[in-house]
Design a protein around this motif. Structure first.
Motif, PDB file in Angstrom:
ATOM      1  N   ASN B 143      -4.737   4.642  -7.411  1.00  0.00           N
ATOM      2  CA  ASN B 143      -4.839   3.209  -7.168  1.00  0.00           C
ATOM      3  C   ASN B 143      -3.911   2.764  -6.066  1.00  0.00           C
ATOM      4  O   ASN B 143      -4.244   1.904  -5.253  1.00  0.00           O
ATOM      5  N   ALA B 144      -2.719   3.374  -6.019  1.00  0.00           N
ATOM      6  CA  ALA B 144      -1.746   2.971  -5.001  1.00  0.00           C
ATOM      7  C   ALA B 144      -2.205   3.359  -3.607  1.00  0.00           C
ATOM      8  O   ALA B 144      -1.925   2.662  -2.635  1.00  0.00           O
ATOM      9  N   SER B 145      -2.927   4.487  -3.508  1.00  0.00           N
ATOM     10  CA  SER B 145      -3.354   4.894  -2.180  1.00  0.00           C
ATOM     11  C   SER B 145      -4.695   4.307  -1.821  1.00  0.00           C
ATOM     12  O   SER B 145      -5.283   4.665  -0.814  1.00  0.00           O
ATOM     13  N   GLY B 146      -5.211   3.397  -2.643  1.00  0.00           N
ATOM     14  CA  GLY B 146      -6.374   2.635  -2.221  1.00  0.00           C
ATOM     15  C   GLY B 146      -7.691   3.069  -2.814  1.00  0.00           C
ATOM     16  O   GLY B 146      -8.740   2.540  -2.442  1.00  0.00           O
TER      17      GLY B 146
END
Lengths: 180, 180
Positions: B143-146
């Motif tokens: 999720n953090a990397s998109g």
């Protein structure tokens, strides 16, 4: 005879004084004109450093407002406005690039907007007149400090960074690297 | 001056080694705490473990990226390779076995780990498992990397019902088809 002579004297004196007056006025006007021209061509811009999360929440802002307002104040744009306006260009660039430092995104006269992305899509924006290398080194160091803030388990991800020691460290970095 | 000491530490070069038994002690206690607090509400327990995993995952992703390599990934497959290889090795000392894709579920990727470190001393119960924590870590990183996704796990069982515990398969279901 004496009265006429004194009258003539007075007239001559007033003529000399009025000459001086007009000359002075002329000099003053020229001087004002020069100041006017100076402030049009040598614009001073506010500088700014901004950290944005993935969902566009501002995590940290640091502005360097101008201390004195200039004569032509409408031409001095708000630094925040410039950075936020550069966001779409930034978005296009960072979604297609593997690099962390995105170089120059936008430009306004001498002042340029630089972008930097962390692996977890936290974005740095810097509005300054320094050259690329310095801004890149500054961004890398600021990234390391940001990671130290992130590693704090009590820091909620996506909220504003309020730690005063972070502020002082960033201020030191700005002074050393960006001559701010 | 004490506050500055924290920000002066260099996190780039540290490779801290932790005794696994210490970590396991705390983790087992955490599972017991969840069980005491929520009783038979397995969904709640699982979601709490996953939340913990998400916040750990985002932070670890930043740190591992800083220490191991300074690049981001924009393609999903590359990101999964990074997770399977470098990230897994940094966390658990070995790489995950493989990344797979099923024909009948085109939106899913599987990461297979034959002997996950966290499950070494914890028995199979069926309803809750530390594997949910690992799911959380994966979810946080992705999720953090998109790449938005949901992560679940399955223990491998044979057709005859023979269980190969702790052989785990993590199922990453991506919602957005553009990410694939």
């Amino acid at each position: 005879m004496k009265r006429i002579y004194s009258n003539r004297n007075k007239m001559m004196q007033t003529k000399v004084i009025s000459n001086l007056n007009t000359k002075l006025k002329f000099i003053v006007q020229v001087f004002q004109g020069l100041i006017f021209i100076y402030f049009i061509y040598i614009q001073k811009q506010e500088k700014m450093f901004l950290i944005l999360s993935q969902e566009d929440h501002p995590l940290y802002e640091r502005r360097f407002p101008l201390k004195k307002t200039t004569l032509v104040s409408q031409q001095v744009l708000n630094a925040q406005f410039i950075l936020h306006a550069a966001l779409d260009v930034f978005d296009e660039k960072y979604k297609s690039s593997k690099e962390l430092f995105l170089k120059e995104i936008d430009q306004k006269q001498d002042y340029r907007v630089y972008g930097y992305v962390t692996p977890s899509n936290i974005r740095f924006l810097v509005l300054t007149d320094q050259d690329e290398e310095r801004v890149k080194i500054f961004c890398q160091l600021a990234h390391e400090q940001l990671i130290k803030i992130l590693m704090n388990p009590l820091y909620q991800l996506g909220t504003q960074i309020t730690s005063p020691s972070f502020e002082s460290v960033i201020q030191q970095l700005l002074q050393n690297r960006l001559n701010q | 001056m004490k506050k500055f000491q924290f920000f002066d530490k260099n996190i780039r070069q540290q490779r801290p080694e932790l005794n696994f038994c210490t970590f396991n002690y705390i983790f087992a206690e955490y599972i017991c705490y969840l069980k005491r607090k929520h009783g038979n509400d397995y969904d709640e327990m699982n979601s709490k473990m996953e939340q913990l995993g998400v916040s750990v995952g985002i932070r670890l992703y930043e740190v591992v990226s800083l220490r191991e390599r300074n690049k981001r990934e924009t393609k999903l497959v590359e990101q999964l390779r990074f997770i399977q290889g470098i990230f897994w090795k940094h966390l658990f000392g070995r790489q995950a076995e493989s990344i797979e894709r099923l024909k009948d579920r085109p939106n899913d990727y599987l990461i297979r780990d034959e002997n996950p470190l966290l499950l070494k001393y914890i028995s199979e119960e069926g309803h809750i498992s530390p594997a949910q924590f690992m799911c959380g870590i994966l979810k946080g990183v992705l999720n953090a990397s998109g790449f938005t996704c949901q992560v679940s796990y399955q223990f491998k069982t044979d057709e005859r019902g023979v269980s190969y515990y702790p052989h785990t398969v993590f199922i990453l279901s991506f919602e957005d088809a553009r990410d694939l």
